[in-house]
Design a protein around this motif. Structure first.
Motif, mmCIF file in Angstrom:
data_model
loop_
_atom_site.group_PDB
_atom_site.id
_atom_site.type_symbol
_atom_site.label_atom_id
_atom_site.label_comp_id
_atom_site.label_asym_id
_atom_site.label_seq_id
_atom_site.Cartn_x
_atom_site.Cartn_y
_atom_site.Cartn_z
ATOM 1 N N VAL A 1 13.532 -6.552 -1.004
ATOM 2 C CA VAL A 1 13.242 -6.015 0.333
ATOM 3 C C VAL A 1 13.377 -7.151 1.336
ATOM 4 O O VAL A 1 12.762 -8.200 1.188
ATOM 5 N N HIS A 2 14.210 -6.939 2.352
ATOM 6 C CA HIS A 2 14.507 -8.010 3.307
ATOM 7 C C HIS A 2 13.457 -8.160 4.404
ATOM 8 O O HIS A 2 13.131 -9.261 4.795
ATOM 9 N N LYS B 1 9.838 -7.822 5.296
ATOM 10 C CA LYS B 1 8.445 -7.637 4.874
ATOM 11 C C LYS B 1 7.557 -8.092 6.025
ATOM 12 O O LYS B 1 7.441 -9.278 6.286
ATOM 13 N N THR B 2 6.987 -7.135 6.712
ATOM 14 C CA THR B 2 6.136 -7.462 7.855
ATOM 15 C C THR B 2 4.772 -6.816 7.686
ATOM 16 O O THR B 2 4.581 -5.977 6.809
ATOM 17 N N CYS B 3 3.867 -7.202 8.522
ATOM 18 C CA CYS B 3 2.528 -6.615 8.484
ATOM 19 C C CYS B 3 2.581 -5.108 8.788
ATOM 20 O O CYS B 3 1.783 -4.347 8.266
ATOM 21 N N THR B 4 3.513 -4.690 9.621
ATOM 22 C CA THR B 4 3.564 -3.279 9.996
ATOM 23 C C THR B 4 4.106 -2.390 8.889
ATOM 24 O O THR B 4 3.827 -1.200 8.881
ATOM 25 N N ASN B 5 4.886 -2.935 7.950
ATOM 26 C CA ASN B 5 5.367 -2.085 6.864
ATOM 27 C C ASN B 5 4.701 -2.427 5.529
ATOM 28 O O ASN B 5 5.162 -2.035 4.477
ATOM 29 N N THR C 1 2.061 -12.310 15.343
ATOM 30 C CA THR C 1 3.161 -12.824 14.513
ATOM 31 C C THR C 1 3.416 -11.833 13.392
ATOM 32 O O THR C 1 2.953 -11.997 12.274
ATOM 33 N N ASN C 2 4.156 -10.818 13.711
ATOM 34 C CA ASN C 2 4.376 -9.711 12.796
ATOM 35 C C ASN C 2 5.398 -10.013 11.704
ATOM 36 O O ASN C 2 5.624 -9.205 10.837
ATOM 37 N N GLN C 3 6.021 -11.158 11.712
ATOM 38 C CA GLN C 3 7.067 -11.459 10.748
ATOM 39 C C GLN C 3 6.574 -12.300 9.571
ATOM 40 O O GLN C 3 7.320 -13.056 8.989
ATOM 41 N N ILE C 4 5.318 -12.166 9.207
ATOM 42 C CA ILE C 4 4.785 -12.912 8.069
ATOM 43 C C ILE C 4 5.435 -12.389 6.795
ATOM 44 O O ILE C 4 5.428 -11.199 6.532
ATOM 45 N N ASP C 5 6.007 -13.286 6.023
ATOM 46 C CA ASP C 5 6.621 -12.929 4.756
ATOM 47 C C ASP C 5 5.734 -13.510 3.656
ATOM 48 O O ASP C 5 5.970 -14.597 3.157
ATOM 49 N N ILE D 1 8.618 1.680 0.071
ATOM 50 C CA ILE D 1 9.784 0.862 0.439
ATOM 51 C C ILE D 1 10.411 0.235 -0.797
ATOM 52 O O ILE D 1 11.639 0.159 -0.909
ATOM 53 N N ILE D 2 9.587 -0.177 -1.744
ATOM 54 C CA ILE D 2 10.122 -0.756 -2.979
ATOM 55 C C ILE D 2 10.881 0.308 -3.773
ATOM 56 O O ILE D 2 11.948 0.043 -4.330
ATOM 57 N N GLY D 3 10.374 1.534 -3.803
ATOM 58 C CA GLY D 3 11.082 2.646 -4.450
ATOM 59 C C GLY D 3 12.415 2.932 -3.787
ATOM 60 O O GLY D 3 13.423 3.188 -4.452
ATOM 61 N N LYS D 4 12.451 2.865 -2.450
ATOM 62 C CA LYS D 4 13.714 3.060 -1.728
ATOM 63 C C LYS D 4 14.696 1.943 -2.049
ATOM 64 O O LYS D 4 15.898 2.183 -2.199
ATOM 65 N N GLU D 5 14.188 0.730 -2.167
ATOM 66 C CA GLU D 5 15.035 -0.415 -2.512
ATOM 67 C C GLU D 5 15.621 -0.233 -3.909
ATOM 68 O O GLU D 5 16.775 -0.564 -4.156
#
Length: 154
Positions: free
Chosen positions: A108-109, A111-115, A128-132, A141-145
């Motif tokens: 999964v490319h 990975k943010t706090c919102t998802n 800072t929503n881009q925490i990986d 999302i992992i199932g979709k991946e």
């Protein structure tokens, strides 16, 4: 928004669920010869209109087993009338081995706090929503991946 890969309904099990457009179900009612089944579909749709939350939704989550009661030939349902539900993707995730889960989680490319579906995460920072982070997790999302990477042909 990315176009989701469509999966043939015949390949799904009776327990799998999809999101079916309410408008498709309404259009389907006059085509069903059995009056009892017509009433059942109409009652389901009416019950959805009572609740404010479901009233606003354009789709209904329905299991393949129930859908087969209304439509014996699932191949007659057009691809635009449905999409796979979050429950389907979560079931895929739950049936994966641990190593598979970790592999597809890494794939999964964004990975943010919102998802992320982790509750009470100490790292959540709205500015800072881009925490990986390594604690990121979202079974849907992992199932979709998994579907995307495996390119499962149904």
């Amino acid at each position: 928004m990315k176009k989701e890969e469509k999966i043939s309904l015949e390949k799904l099990t009776n327990q799998d669920t999809i999101l079916m457009k309410k408008s498709f179900l309404l259009a389907l009612i006059p085509k069903i010869e059995d009056k009892g089944i017509q009433r059942m579909i109409l009652n389901i749709l009416k019950s959805l209109e009572v609740d404010e939350k479901t009233k606003q939704q354009a789709e209904i989550e329905i299991s393949i087993g129930v859908l087969k009661m209304f439509i014996p030939d699932l191949s007659s349902i057009p691809f635009h009338a449905y999409k796979l539900s979050e429950s389907y993707y979560e079931n895929l995730y739950n049936n994966m081995k641990y190593e598979e889960r970790m592999f597809y989680k890494e794939a999964v490319h964004l990975k943010t706090c919102t998802n992320c579906s982790q509750s009470n995460c100490p790292f959540y920072q709205s500015s800072t929503n881009q925490i990986d982070c390594s604690r990121w997790n979202n079974p849907c999302i992992i199932g979709k991946e998994y579907i995307k990477k495996r390119k499962i042909k149904f």
